[in-house]
Motif scaffolding. Structure first.
Motif, PDB file in Angstrom:
ATOM      1  N   VAL A 156       0.851  -1.183   0.000  1.00  0.00           N
ATOM      2  CA  VAL A 156       0.000   0.000   0.000  1.00  0.00           C
ATOM      3  C   VAL A 156       0.894   1.243   0.000  1.00  0.00           C
ATOM      4  CG1 VAL A 156      -1.758   1.298   1.267  1.00  0.00           C
ATOM      5  CG2 VAL A 156      -1.799  -1.210   1.270  1.00  0.00           C
ATOM      6  N   PRO A 157       0.688   2.111  -0.982  1.00  0.00           N
ATOM      7  CA  PRO A 157       1.524   3.318  -1.041  1.00  0.00           C
ATOM      8  C   PRO A 157       1.371   4.134   0.241  1.00  0.00           C
ATOM      9  CG  PRO A 157       0.184   3.098  -3.013  1.00  0.00           C
ATOM     10  CD  PRO A 157      -0.315   2.077  -2.042  1.00  0.00           C
ATOM     11  N   SER A 158       2.404   4.820   0.642  1.00  0.00           N
ATOM     12  CA  SER A 158       2.459   5.708   1.803  1.00  0.00           C
ATOM     13  C   SER A 158       2.431   4.939   3.130  1.00  0.00           C
ATOM     14  CB  SER A 158       1.346   6.757   1.807  1.00  0.00           C
ATOM     15  OG  SER A 158       0.160   6.203   2.375  1.00  0.00           O
ATOM     16  N   LEU A 159       2.051   3.682   3.107  1.00  0.00           N
ATOM     17  CA  LEU A 159       2.028   2.894   4.335  1.00  0.00           C
ATOM     18  C   LEU A 159       3.251   1.967   4.383  1.00  0.00           C
ATOM     19  CD1 LEU A 159       0.021   2.838   6.672  1.00  0.00           C
ATOM     20  CD2 LEU A 159      -1.031   0.821   5.644  1.00  0.00           C
ATOM     21  N   GLY A 160       3.439   1.278   3.268  1.00  0.00           N
ATOM     22  CA  GLY A 160       4.574   0.359   3.210  1.00  0.00           C
ATOM     23  C   GLY A 160       5.828   1.080   2.769  1.00  0.00           C
ATOM     24  N   PHE A 161       6.969   0.535   3.164  1.00  0.00           N
ATOM     25  CA  PHE A 161       8.224   1.097   2.674  1.00  0.00           C
ATOM     26  C   PHE A 161       9.279   0.007   2.568  1.00  0.00           C
ATOM     27  CE2 PHE A 161       8.480   1.370   7.216  1.00  0.00           C
ATOM     28  CZ  PHE A 161       9.805   1.161   7.542  1.00  0.00           C
ATOM     29  N   THR A 162      10.326   0.366   1.841  1.00  0.00           N
ATOM     30  CA  THR A 162      11.376  -0.596   1.552  1.00  0.00           C
ATOM     31  C   THR A 162      12.564  -0.358   2.459  1.00  0.00           C
ATOM     32  OG1 THR A 162      10.668  -0.615  -0.743  1.00  0.00           O
ATOM     33  CG2 THR A 162      12.856  -1.480  -0.280  1.00  0.00           C
ATOM     34  N   SER A 163      13.051  -1.440   3.030  1.00  0.00           N
ATOM     35  CA  SER A 163      14.272  -1.333   3.832  1.00  0.00           C
ATOM     36  C   SER A 163      15.110  -2.571   3.580  1.00  0.00           C
ATOM     37  CB  SER A 163      13.912  -1.211   5.313  1.00  0.00           C
ATOM     38  OG  SER A 163      15.089  -1.269   6.091  1.00  0.00           O
ATOM     39  N   GLY A 164      16.376  -2.365   3.368  1.00  0.00           N
ATOM     40  CA  GLY A 164      17.258  -3.501   3.110  1.00  0.00           C
ATOM     41  C   GLY A 164      16.894  -4.230   1.833  1.00  0.00           C
ATOM     42  N   GLY A 165      16.297  -3.520   0.864  1.00  0.00           N
ATOM     43  CA  GLY A 165      16.018  -4.105  -0.437  1.00  0.00           C
ATOM     44  C   GLY A 165      14.684  -4.811  -0.523  1.00  0.00           C
ATOM     45  N   ALA A 166      14.015  -5.008   0.632  1.00  0.00           N
ATOM     46  CA  ALA A 166      12.736  -5.707   0.596  1.00  0.00           C
ATOM     47  C   ALA A 166      11.615  -4.775   1.060  1.00  0.00           C
ATOM     48  CB  ALA A 166      12.796  -6.947   1.483  1.00  0.00           C
ATOM     49  N   ARG A 167      10.508  -4.808   0.314  1.00  0.00           N
ATOM     50  CA  ARG A 167       9.374  -3.974   0.693  1.00  0.00           C
ATOM     51  C   ARG A 167       8.462  -4.798   1.584  1.00  0.00           C
ATOM     52  NH1 ARG A 167       6.938   0.791  -1.679  1.00  0.00           N
ATOM     53  NH2 ARG A 167       4.828   0.988  -0.886  1.00  0.00           N
ATOM     54  N   ILE A 168       8.866  -4.941   2.841  1.00  0.00           N
ATOM     55  CA  ILE A 168       8.083  -5.788   3.741  1.00  0.00           C
ATOM     56  C   ILE A 168       7.732  -5.019   4.995  1.00  0.00           C
ATOM     57  CG2 ILE A 168       8.951  -8.018   2.957  1.00  0.00           C
ATOM     58  CD1 ILE A 168      11.045  -7.848   5.163  1.00  0.00           C
ATOM     59  N   TRP A 169       7.922  -3.704   4.961  1.00  0.00           N
ATOM     60  CA  TRP A 169       7.729  -2.919   6.173  1.00  0.00           C
ATOM     61  C   TRP A 169       6.480  -2.064   6.071  1.00  0.00           C
ATOM     62  CZ3 TRP A 169      10.710  -3.290  10.488  1.00  0.00           C
ATOM     63  CH2 TRP A 169      11.901  -4.029  10.345  1.00  0.00           C
ATOM     64  N   VAL A 170       5.858  -1.844   7.225  1.00  0.00           N
ATOM     65  CA  VAL A 170       4.706  -0.962   7.298  1.00  0.00           C
ATOM     66  C   VAL A 170       4.977   0.056   8.400  1.00  0.00           C
ATOM     67  CG1 VAL A 170       2.311  -0.839   8.070  1.00  0.00           C
ATOM     68  CG2 VAL A 170       2.987  -2.521   6.374  1.00  0.00           C
ATOM     69  N   ASN A 171       4.671   1.308   8.086  1.00  0.00           N
ATOM     70  CA  ASN A 171       4.884   2.372   9.054  1.00  0.00           C
ATOM     71  C   ASN A 171       3.569   2.731   9.705  1.00  0.00           C
ATOM     72  OD1 ASN A 171       4.879   5.171   9.966  1.00  0.00           O
ATOM     73  ND2 ASN A 171       7.036   5.080   9.367  1.00  0.00           N
ATOM     74  N   LEU A 172       3.494   2.517  10.999  1.00  0.00           N
ATOM     75  CA  LEU A 172       2.284   2.864  11.736  1.00  0.00           C
ATOM     76  C   LEU A 172       2.644   3.893  12.790  1.00  0.00           C
ATOM     77  CD1 LEU A 172       0.354  -0.469  12.362  1.00  0.00           C
ATOM     78  CD2 LEU A 172      -0.160   1.333  10.721  1.00  0.00           C
ATOM     79  N   GLY A 173       2.675   5.162  12.390  1.00  0.00           N
ATOM     80  CA  GLY A 173       3.014   6.205  13.351  1.00  0.00           C
ATOM     81  C   GLY A 173       4.383   5.978  13.946  1.00  0.00           C
ATOM     82  N   PRO A 174       4.454   5.746  15.249  1.00  0.00           N
ATOM     83  CA  PRO A 174       5.771   5.649  15.894  1.00  0.00           C
ATOM     84  C   PRO A 174       6.484   4.334  15.626  1.00  0.00           C
ATOM     85  CG  PRO A 174       4.045   5.302  17.500  1.00  0.00           C
ATOM     86  CD  PRO A 174       3.361   5.630  16.214  1.00  0.00           C
ATOM     87  N   ILE A 175       5.753   3.303  15.258  1.00  0.00           N
ATOM     88  CA  ILE A 175       6.438   2.022  15.096  1.00  0.00           C
ATOM     89  C   ILE A 175       6.358   1.497  13.681  1.00  0.00           C
ATOM     90  CG2 ILE A 175       6.260   1.282  17.508  1.00  0.00           C
ATOM     91  CD1 ILE A 175       3.870  -0.505  16.489  1.00  0.00           C
ATOM     92  N   ASN A 176       7.410   0.765  13.326  1.00  0.00           N
ATOM     93  CA  ASN A 176       7.458   0.066  12.048  1.00  0.00           C
ATOM     94  C   ASN A 176       7.318  -1.417  12.339  1.00  0.00           C
ATOM     95  OD1 ASN A 176       8.099   2.523  10.828  1.00  0.00           O
ATOM     96  ND2 ASN A 176      10.283   2.206  11.281  1.00  0.00           N
ATOM     97  N   PHE A 177       6.583  -2.087  11.513  1.00  0.00           N
ATOM     98  CA  PHE A 177       6.572  -3.535  11.708  1.00  0.00           C
ATOM     99  C   PHE A 177       6.427  -4.281  10.391  1.00  0.00           C
ATOM    100  CE2 PHE A 177       2.225  -5.498  11.648  1.00  0.00           C
ATOM    101  CZ  PHE A 177       1.512  -4.386  11.251  1.00  0.00           C
ATOM    102  N   GLN A 178       6.736  -5.576  10.475  1.00  0.00           N
ATOM    103  CA  GLN A 178       6.679  -6.437   9.299  1.00  0.00           C
ATOM    104  C   GLN A 178       5.419  -7.291   9.395  1.00  0.00           C
ATOM    105  OE1 GLN A 178      10.216  -8.795   8.950  1.00  0.00           O
ATOM    106  NE2 GLN A 178      11.571  -7.037   8.940  1.00  0.00           N
ATOM    107  N   PRO A 179       4.365  -6.918   8.662  1.00  0.00           N
ATOM    108  CA  PRO A 179       3.116  -7.678   8.769  1.00  0.00           C
ATOM    109  C   PRO A 179       3.263  -9.111   8.307  1.00  0.00           C
ATOM    110  CG  PRO A 179       2.983  -6.029   7.013  1.00  0.00           C
ATOM    111  CD  PRO A 179       4.263  -5.777   7.740  1.00  0.00           C
TER     112      PRO A 179
END
Lengths: 499, 467
Positions: B145-168
Motif C-alpha cells: 500500500v503506497p504511503s504505508l509500506g516502505f522498503t528497507s534492506g532491499g525488501a518492501r516488507i515494512w509498514v509504518n504505523l506512526g511511531p512504530i514500524n513492523f513487518q506484517p
C-alpha cells in the motif's frame, strides 16, 4: 497423516544435519584457511583495538607505548589505539616497529606475548581477576636512555655503530647505529603512507632498517689481533717475552706477494710494542705459525661462525672467512686473516662481547637487552640472569691481554684519544680495516674495542665507523673511533651505577 | 488450576519451571560474561535485569500453568534459551537495540499470555478460517500500500504505523497457517483409510501416481500466487520460500500424497527459474552464494565476513564480549548466528542448532499426538514455519542456501518477528494442551472464560430467583 509427519520430522533432521556439517566446515575443518586468509583483517583489528604494553629503559624512559586515540580529535581513526615511540629514532633498532600491514620487528615481534598479555602467567592472572581486562605486560630493557642519547650524539654525522655493555653480565647498556629510522612513521595507521616510508628506507643503500650493530658484519682490521693473540697465548705459542724482527715486508708461504704493515711502516720488537703499535707482520706470522686448525678452533671458541645469542631476532653471524681446509690450501690468506683483513667479518655487537670476555677474566657472557618482563599487576614474569656463552681464554691470558690493551691506550695507537676522565685507565685495541673494493679510492672502517676501568672493568665498548667518506678512510681507528669510545666509556662510568 | 488429579500435567509443569529457570540462569550468566568480556565490569543495573528476566519467565510459565496445564514442557524453555542467547548477543552489539528488544520482549510475553487467554480451545480457530485468510492476505499485501509500506534492506516488507514500524508478513504466516490447516482439515477429515479416496470423483492417474484433484489446485495456486507476490513485489525471497514450503508441506501431510509434494516443488522450481531469469536481485543472491570470494569488495563482503566471524570462533569461541562480531554488517539481525558462532564457538552454534531441532521435535510431537486433523495440520504448519525459517537464515549464513533476509526466530533483533513467534508458540502450546485434555492426561477443567460465563449465569439466575 502421522506417517507423513514422521517423514517431515526426518526431513528436518536431514536439513539440520546439513547445517551442522556446514558449520563444522567453517568453524573446524576450514577454520585455519579462513583465519589466515589475507582478506581477513580481524586479527589486526583486534590487535589495534586492544592496549599493548610498554617498553621501558633501565633508567625508566618509556620508549614504546600505546595511546588511546581520542575519537574527537581523530573521528576517522581506523582503530582505537596508536603505537608510539616517544624517542623517535633512538631505540628503533631495539624495539623495532609494530604496524598495521607490515608486521612487527625486533622486540615488538619477539616480546609480543608479554606486551599483549598472552604469556601463561598473565593469562592465569586474567582468570584470577576477571575485572582486569588490561593484562598487557611491560618489557624492561638493560639499555639506558641517557647513555643511548650520548651514543646517538657521538655517532652523529657518521655512518656506524656503537655497542656498550656490562662485561660482567652481558647486559647491553647502549646500542645504536647510524643511519636509523623513525618507527613512528612506519606505525602510521595509514598503510599507504607507511608503505611509502618503508619503500624509501628499503631503497637506502646504508640500510637504515637493518640494525647494523648486530645485523650487519664488517671487516674488523687490527681489533682482530686480540683474538690471534689470545689464541697464541692459549696454545703457548706466544709469551710475554716473544720478540719480532723489525721489518717492513714479509712473504708468507705459497705466495710471492709480501705482507706490509699499515702505512708501509717498518715495525717490530717485543709483543707489547708490536701490539700497541699494531704491526701487521707479527700477527700474520703468528697465525701461520699456529696453523689453520688451531686458528679456526681458536676463533670458534670466540663464537665466530655462530650468531651471537642475543635476545633480539636476526643477529648476523660473524665469520673468519673460511674453514681449516680452506686455509690449508692458502696459508697466505690465513696470514692476512690473522690481523683482521681479508674475509674476516664481525658484527659490532660481537666485537663488544669479545672486549667483554677479556674484561671478564676470559668468560664471554651472553649479551641481552631485556632485563625483566613485568605483568600488569607488577609481578615479575621473568628476570634475565647473566649466563656465560663462551670461555675463549683463561683468566691468565685475559690478564695479559688487558695489560697489552692498556699499552695501546698508554703509548700505542689509541694514546691520542682514550684518556678517560678522572684518570680512569682504559684498555683498548684499535682497528683500521682496509677495503680494497675500489682500486681508485681506498676505503677503510675505523674500529675500536675496549673496556674500563682496566683494573676492575665495568663497561666494555665497541665502535665501528664505516668508511663511507674521505675523512674516515684517511684516518685510523684510534683517531676516529677512539674519541667516540672515550665519550661512551666516560658517560657509562658516570651514568651506570657501579654494583 | 493446580490439580492433584493431574499427575502428568503437574510433572510437566514442574519440569518446565526448572528448565525455564535454567534458561534464565544461562541468560543472566551470559549477560554478565558478555559485559565482563567487553567492558571488564559487572553490567550496570544487573539487579533490575535479573528481576526482569526472572519475572518474564515466571509470567510466561505461570500463564502456561493456569491456562495450558497439560501442554508440552520443553518448548517454552527452549524458546526462553534461544531468546536469552539472542538478547545477550544483541545487548553485546548495541545498547540501543537491546533496550528496544527488551521492550519488544515485554510485548511478546504479553502477546503470548493474551493468545493463551483468548484461544481457549484450538478448534475455535477453525471457525474463523476465512477471517484468518482475509487477515493473512491483507497483512501480506499491506507493505504494497503506497504511503504505508516502505522498503528497507532491499525488501518492501515494512509498514509504518506512526511511531512504530513492523513487518506484517511475520503475522501473515501464522494467519495463513491457520487458514490452510482449517481448509485442508475440512476437505480431508471425512477421508478414512477404508474409503481410500475422496468422496466423489475418481482421481486422475498417470500410472501409479495419483494427480491432485482439480479443486485442490485452488489452494495450491493460491499459495503459489502468494509466494510470487511476495517474491516479485516485495522482493522478499526468504518469506516467499517460507510460505510456499508451508503450503506444500501442509497439502502433502493432509492428502498423504507425494504427488502434491512433487507438483508443489515442481511449481516452485519453475517459479524459481523464471524469477532467476527475470529478476536481477535473484541472480545477485545466487551468484553471491555460489562464489562470494570473487566479489569480496562488493556484495560478497558481508557473507565472507560472516565466515571469518565463524572461523574466528573456532571450536570454543572467543568468549562472550571478546570477539568482534560487529565486523559483520547486520550482525544483530540476519547474521546473528555468525555472532553466536564467533563468541560461543562451534559448541555454541551447535547448541543453537540443537535447540531448534528439539523445538521442531516438540512441535511435531504435538502434531503427532493431536487427534484431530485441524490440530495436527496447524501444529505441523506452525512448526514448519519455525523450522524452515531458521533453516533458511542459518543456511544463508553458512552458505547452504542463497542468503535471504529473514529473521532467526526468537534470536534475531526485531519486534514483529518476536511478537509473532511468541503468538505462534502460544498456539503450539494450546494445541498440546488441548490434546492432553482429550487424552485425559489432565482434567478438562473449565477455562477462565467458561468460569466467567458460569459465574454470570449463576448470578443472572440468582437475580431471577430473587426477582
Amino acid at each position: 497423516m502421522n506417517i507423513r509427519i514422521r517423514h517431515l520430522t526426518m526431513a528436518f533432521v536431514v536439513l539440520y544435519a546439513v547445517l551442522f556439517l556446514q558449520v563444522n566446515r567453517w568453524q573446524f575443518l576450514q577454520r585455519d584457511a579462513l583465519v589466515d586468509d589475507p582478506r581477513n583483517n580481524r586479527v589486526t583489528v583486534r590487535q589495534f583495538n586492544s592496549p599493548r604494553g610498554r617498553i621501558v629503559t633501565a633508567d625508566g624512559d618509556v620508549v614504546a607505548r600505546t595511546v588511546k586515540i581520542d575519537p574527537k580529535k581523530r573521528p576517522n581513526a581506523r582503530f582505537q589505539y596508536q603505537r608510539e615511540y616517544p624517542d623517535g629514532e633512538l631505540f628503533a633498532h631495539v624495539t623495532g616497529y609494530y604496524t598495521v600491514a607490515f608486521g612487527a620487528t625486533q622486540l615488538e615481534r619477539t616480546e609480543n606475548d608479554v606486551l599483549t598479555g598472552k604469556t601463561g602467567q598473565q593469562q592465569v592472572q586474567g582468570v584470577d581477576d576477571l575485572f582486569t581486562r588490561d593484562l598487557t605486560g611491560t618489557v624492561e630493557l638493560t639499555l639506558r636512555s641517557d647513555l643511548q642519547k650520548v651514543t646517538q650524539q657521538a655517532l652523529k654525522g657518521r655512518v656506524g655503530s656503537a655497542v656498550v655493555m656490562d662485561p660482567r653480565t652481558g647486559a647491553v647498556l647502549a646500542m645504536y647505529s647510524n643511519p636509523t629510522f623513525d618507527p613512528n612513521l612506519v606505525a602510521s595507521h595509514d598503510t599507504g603512507e607507511a608503505n611509502d616510508v618503508l619503500m624509501k628506507l628499503q631503497a637506502d643503500k646504508e640500510k637504515p632498517l637493518l640494525a647494523n650493530a648486530y645485523q650487519e658484519r664488517y671487516m674488523p682490521g687490527s681489533t682482530f689481533k686480540v683474538l690471534t693473540t689470545a689464541i697464541a697465548f692459549e696454545t703457548g705459542a706466544l709469551t710475554n717475552l716473544s720478540n719480532y724482527p723489525v721489518t717492513n715486508k714479509w712473504v708468507p708461504p705459497n705466495t710471492d706477494n709480501p705482507i706490509q704493515n699499515y702505512g708501509k711502516k717498518t715495525c717490530g720488537g717485543d709483543l707489547a710494542e708490536v701490539f700497541s703499535r699494531s704491526c701487521n707482520i707479527p700477527f700474520a706470522q703468528t697465525a701461520v705459525a699456529l696453523g689453520p686448525d688451531t686458528m679456526v678452533n681458536g676463533v670458534n671458541a670466540f663464537g665466530l661462525e655462530e650468531a651471537v645469542p642475543i635476545d633480539l631476532p636476526g643477529a648476523a653471524t660473524s665469520t673468519f672467512g673460511g674453514d681449516s681446509d680452506y686455509f690449508k690450501d692458502s696459508l697466505a690468506l690465513l696470514a692476512i686473516h690473522g690481523f683482521g683483513q681479508g674475509g674476516v667479518q664481525l658484527t659490532p655487537l660481537h666485537m663488544a662481547t669479545i672486549a667483554s670476555s677479556v674484561a671478564n677474566g676470559g668468560v664471554m657472557m651472553k649479551p641481552y637487552v631485556v632485563q625483566r618482563r613485568v605483568a600488569s599487576d607488577n609481578t615479575v614474569i621473568s628476570d634475565t640472569q647473566a649466563q656465560p656463552w663462551k670461555t675463549p681464554m683463561t683468566a691468565a691470558t685475559a690478564r695479559t691481554l688487558t695489560s697489552l690493551m692498556e699499552g695501546v691506550v698508554r703509548e700505542g695507537t689509541a694514546a691520542c684519544c682514550m684518556q678517560l676522565k678522572n684518570g680512569v685507565k682504559a684498555a683498548a685495541k684499535t682497528g683500521t680495516a682496509q677495503l680494497f673494493d675500489d682500486p681508485k679510492k681506498q676505503r677503510s672502517h675505523a674500529w675500536i674495542m675496549g673496556f674500563a676501568p682496566a683494573e676492575q672493568p665495568r663497561v666494555a665498548v665497541a665502535v665501528m665507523l664505516k668508511g663511507v667518506n674521505e675523512e674516515i678512510s684517511a684516518g685510523t681507528g684510534g683517531k676516529l673511533a677512539g674519541p667516540v669510545a672515550k665519550r661512551l666509556l666516560d658517560a657509562a662510568l658516570s651514568l651506570v651505577p657501579s654494583g | 488450576m493446580p490439580n492433584a488429579t493431574s499427575p502428568i500435567a503437574n510433572a510437566r509443569r514442574r519440569s518446565e519451571l526448572l528448565l525455564v529457570l535454567l534458561a534464565g540462569v544461562i541468560t543472566v550468566a551470559a549477560y554478565v560474561l558478555a559485559s565482563l568480556g567487553k567492558n571488564a565490569s559487572i553490567p550496570a543495573g544487573l539487579g533490575p535485569f535479573l528481576a526482569f528476566v526472572v519475572a518474564l519467565l515466571l509470567v510466561a510459565h505461570v500463564a502456561v500453568r493456569f491456562l495450558a496445564r497439560g501442554a508440552d514442557a520443553l518448548m517454552l524453555p527452549l524458546v526462553a534459551l534461544l531468546h536469552g542467547i539472542g538478547f545477550v548477543m544483541i545487548s553485546r552489539l548495541s545498547d540501543r537495540l537491546a533496550r528496544l528488544q527488551a521492550t519488544w520482549t515485554l510485548v511478546a510475553i504479553a502477546a503470548f499470555v493474551v493468545t493463551l487467554l483468548v484461544v481457549e480451545r484450538v478448534g475455535d480457530l477453525r471457525r474463523y478460517r476465512y477471517t484468518t485468510l482475509a487477515v493473512g492476505v491483507g497483512l501480506l499485501l499491506l507493505p504494497l500500500v503506497p504511503s504505508l509500506g516502505f522498503t528497507s534492506g532491499g525488501a518492501r516488507i515494512w509498514v509504518n504505523l506512526g511511531p512504530i514500524n513492523f513487518q506484517p508478513g511475520e503475522f501473515a504466516k501464522i494467519a495463513l497457517a491457520v487458514f490452510f490447516a482449517a481448509y485442508l482439515a475440512e476437505y480431508f477429515t471425512t477421508k478414512t483409510k477404508e474409503e481410500g479416496t475422496l468422496i466423489g470423483a475418481e482421481p486422475w492417474r498417470i500410472g501409479k501416481l495419483v494427480l491432485p484433484e482439480a479443486q485442490h489446485f485452488v489452494p495450491v495456486m493460491l499459495a503459489w500466487g502468494a509466494s510470487v507476490v511476495v517474491m516479485v513485489f516485495e522482493k522478499d525471497l526468504g518469506s516467499s520460500l517460507l510460505f510456499f514450503t508451508l503450503f506444500v508441506v501442509l497439502l502433502w501431510i493432509a492428502t498423504e500424497r507425494t504427488s502434491y509434494l512433487l507438483v508443489g516443488f515442481g511449481l516452485f522450481a519453475v517459479g524459481a527459474v523464471i524469477a532467476y531469469n527475470v529478476f536481477g536481485h535473484v541472480q545477485t543472491r545466487v551468484s553471491i552464494w555460489l562464489d562470494p570470494w570473487s566479489q569480496y569488495e562488493s556484495r560478497g563482503y558481508q557473507p565472507i565476513q560472516a565466515l571469518f566471524s565463524l572461523a574466528e570462533g573456532g571450536l570454543t569461541g572467543t568468549g562472550l564480549g571478546l570477539g568482534d562480531p560487529a565486523a559483520v554488517p547486520a550482525a544483530h539481525n540476519d547474521f546473528i548466528f555468525a555472532a553466536i558462532g564467533e563468541e560461543l564457538g562451534l559448541l555454541g552454534s551447535v547448541a543453537v542448532l540443537s535447540a531448534y531441532v528439539l523445538l521442531i521435535g516438540g512441535g511435531l510431537r504435538t502434531a503427532l499426538r493431536a487427534d484431530r486433523a485441524f490440530d495436527k495440520l496447524l501444529a505441523t504448519g506452525l512448526t514448519t514455519i519455525i523450522g524452515v525459517q531458521a533453516f533458511i537464515i542459518i543456511g544463508g549464513v553458512v552458505r547452504v542456501v542463497p542468503l535471504t533476509g529473514v529473521t532467526l526466530p526468537f534470536v534475531s533483533y526485531g519486534g514483529s518477528s518476536l511478537v509473532a513467534n511468541y503468538v505462534l508458540l502460544a498456539l503450539l502450546l494450546r494445541i498440546s494442551d488441548t490434546t492432553s485434555r482429550r487424552l485425559h492426561e489432565t482434567t478438562d477443567t473449565a477455562s477462565v472464560w467458561e468460569r466467567l460465563e458460569a459465574w454470570r449465569a449463576r448470578r443472572a439466575s440468582k437475580k431471577t430467583e430473587a426477582a
